[in-house]
Write a protein that holds these residues in place. Structure first.
Motif, PDB file in Angstrom:
ATOM      1  N   SER A 105       0.810  -1.223   0.000  1.00  0.00           N
ATOM      2  CA  SER A 105       0.000   0.000   0.000  1.00  0.00           C
ATOM      3  C   SER A 105       0.841   1.270   0.000  1.00  0.00           C
ATOM      4  O   SER A 105       0.291   2.377   0.146  1.00  0.00           O
ATOM      5  N   SER A 106       2.170   1.154  -0.132  1.00  0.00           N
ATOM      6  CA  SER A 106       2.992   2.346  -0.345  1.00  0.00           C
ATOM      7  C   SER A 106       2.667   2.931  -1.722  1.00  0.00           C
ATOM      8  O   SER A 106       2.330   2.203  -2.656  1.00  0.00           O
ATOM      9  N   VAL A 107       2.800   4.245  -1.837  1.00  0.00           N
ATOM     10  CA  VAL A 107       2.465   4.932  -3.085  1.00  0.00           C
ATOM     11  C   VAL A 107       3.744   5.449  -3.732  1.00  0.00           C
ATOM     12  O   VAL A 107       4.632   5.976  -3.050  1.00  0.00           O
ATOM     13  N   PHE A 122       5.570  -8.610  -0.885  1.00  0.00           N
ATOM     14  CA  PHE A 122       6.692  -8.405   0.028  1.00  0.00           C
ATOM     15  C   PHE A 122       6.610  -9.450   1.145  1.00  0.00           C
ATOM     16  O   PHE A 122       5.968  -9.227   2.174  1.00  0.00           O
ATOM     17  N   ASP A 123       7.266 -10.599   0.934  1.00  0.00           N
ATOM     18  CA  ASP A 123       7.168 -11.703   1.888  1.00  0.00           C
ATOM     19  C   ASP A 123       8.385 -11.834   2.794  1.00  0.00           C
ATOM     20  O   ASP A 123       8.334 -12.551   3.783  1.00  0.00           O
ATOM     21  N   LYS A 140       4.606   3.115   3.323  1.00  0.00           N
ATOM     22  CA  LYS A 140       3.761   2.690   4.440  1.00  0.00           C
ATOM     23  C   LYS A 140       4.646   2.280   5.610  1.00  0.00           C
ATOM     24  O   LYS A 140       5.585   1.497   5.458  1.00  0.00           O
ATOM     25  N   ALA A 141       4.369   2.823   6.792  1.00  0.00           N
ATOM     26  CA  ALA A 141       5.214   2.566   7.960  1.00  0.00           C
ATOM     27  C   ALA A 141       5.153   1.106   8.378  1.00  0.00           C
ATOM     28  O   ALA A 141       4.086   0.508   8.469  1.00  0.00           O
ATOM     29  N   GLY A 161       9.252   4.119   6.994  1.00  0.00           N
ATOM     30  CA  GLY A 161       7.985   4.715   6.640  1.00  0.00           C
ATOM     31  C   GLY A 161       8.120   6.222   6.592  1.00  0.00           C
ATOM     32  O   GLY A 161       8.231   6.870   7.623  1.00  0.00           O
ATOM     33  N   THR A 162       8.121   6.799   5.378  1.00  0.00           N
ATOM     34  CA  THR A 162       8.307   8.248   5.248  1.00  0.00           C
ATOM     35  C   THR A 162       8.095   8.654   3.792  1.00  0.00           C
ATOM     36  O   THR A 162       7.782   7.822   2.935  1.00  0.00           O
TER      37      THR A 162
END
Length: 311
Positions: A105-107, A122-123, A140-141, A161-162
């Protein structure tokens, strides 16, 4: 039988009686019950050793297939975990900006002429992607799974996360990373040296000299391309024309007939390429023209070639 013979026979009988008496005494002195118990104990011990030995052999026989199967399963799990990783690629063609979401869910925004390679899931312990070109990341943090961005030159950055920007075009002399918020760690190539960035800071790594420079910056300027803006601050014409080439999907041929290294400060929003070039030509002796579209010298099919001369 005379007297002498009788005496001899009597003497023999007495010796036999003495021998029998001695045997009786010996038998009476022998602990038959104890000897029997000891014999029984030795038999039991011998029997236990035999049974234990057999059990150990059986255990070894049974454990061998279990050990082999465990090793096989571990090998299959390791190789399958490596082989089963599937990757996806997203590209932003020249003249476009692409926004998309990663599996966590990171953009990510990709600037023109950029591409990002990432696993479809991402496992592992790390979330790792590979960038060519320029990308802006809203990660996503996740404190347990750091997020890594790798570049072709070997420089990497990682965060938990930033929001940050990475510029790593192949035709650029430097790789730049700027941080908008949070905290960011930069791993420099070869040396393994790490730098930590705080909001408003950036690192520029020169691929030719292998030197890194850390400084403050205007992050809004570095990331204006996400909004379709072009902002130049103390930029050379080479830098300006590379950005224009990607933005407008043109092949710019720039010839500097002077020894000057002029710097430019400008902001462009919705201007067309001719408008921008006309603006630049007002501040210096600069001429430009489109080469005929059908020319064989066109670098890529679908691209116009622009000839620019600085006098």
């Amino acid at each position: 039988m005379n007297t002498t013979e009788q005496e001899i026979e009597m003497e023999q009988l007495l010796r036999q009686a003495d021998a029998i008496a001695d045997d009786i005494v010996t038998m009476e002195m022998t602990d038959v019950a104890g000897a029997y118990d000891r014999l029984q104990e030795r038999c039991h011990q011998s029997r236990r050793h035999v049974v234990l030995g057999r059990l150990m052999r059986y255990a070894a026989i049974l454990a061998l297939p279990l050990l082999l199967s465990t090793m096989v399963l571990a090998y299959l799990h390791f190789t399958s975990s490596q082989a089963d990783i599937r990757f996806a690629e997203v590209k932003a063609l020249d003249g476009t900006v692409v926004r998309f979401e990663l599996p966590d869910s990171s953009v990510v925004w990709l600037n023109a002429g950029s591409q990002l390679r990432y696993p479809i899931s991402f496992d592992g312990d790390k979330r790792e992607v590979a960038l060519q070109g320029e990308g802006y990341f809203e990660v996503k943090a996740n404190r347990e799974h750091p997020f890594y961005v790798h570049t072709p030159s070997g420089m990497s950055v990682y965060v938990y996360g930033t929001h940050f920007n990475v510029q790593a075009y192949d035709d650029s002399e430097c790789i730049e990373t700027s941080l908008e918020e949070g905290r960011l760690n930069v791993i420099l190539p070869n040396k393994g040296q790490q730098l930590t960035l705080r909001p408003g800071e950036y690192v520029s790594y020169n691929k030719l000299t292998c030197q890194a420079m850390k400084s403050t910056t205007d992050v809004e300027v570095k990331t204006a391309w996400r909004k379709g803006e072009l902002i130049f601050r103390n930029a050379t014409l080479d830098e300006v024309f590379k950005a224009l080439s990607r933005r407008f999907n043109v092949d710019i041929s720039y010839r500097n007939h002077t020894n000057r290294d002029d710097r430019y400060r400008a902001t462009f929003h919705d201007e067309t390429l001719p408008q921008i070039l006309d603006y630049l030509s007002k501040s210096t002796v600069l001429t430009w023209k489109y080469e005929p579209y059908h020319s064989s010298s066109t670098a890529n099919k679908g691209q116009r070639k622009v000839l620019i001369d600085l006098y």
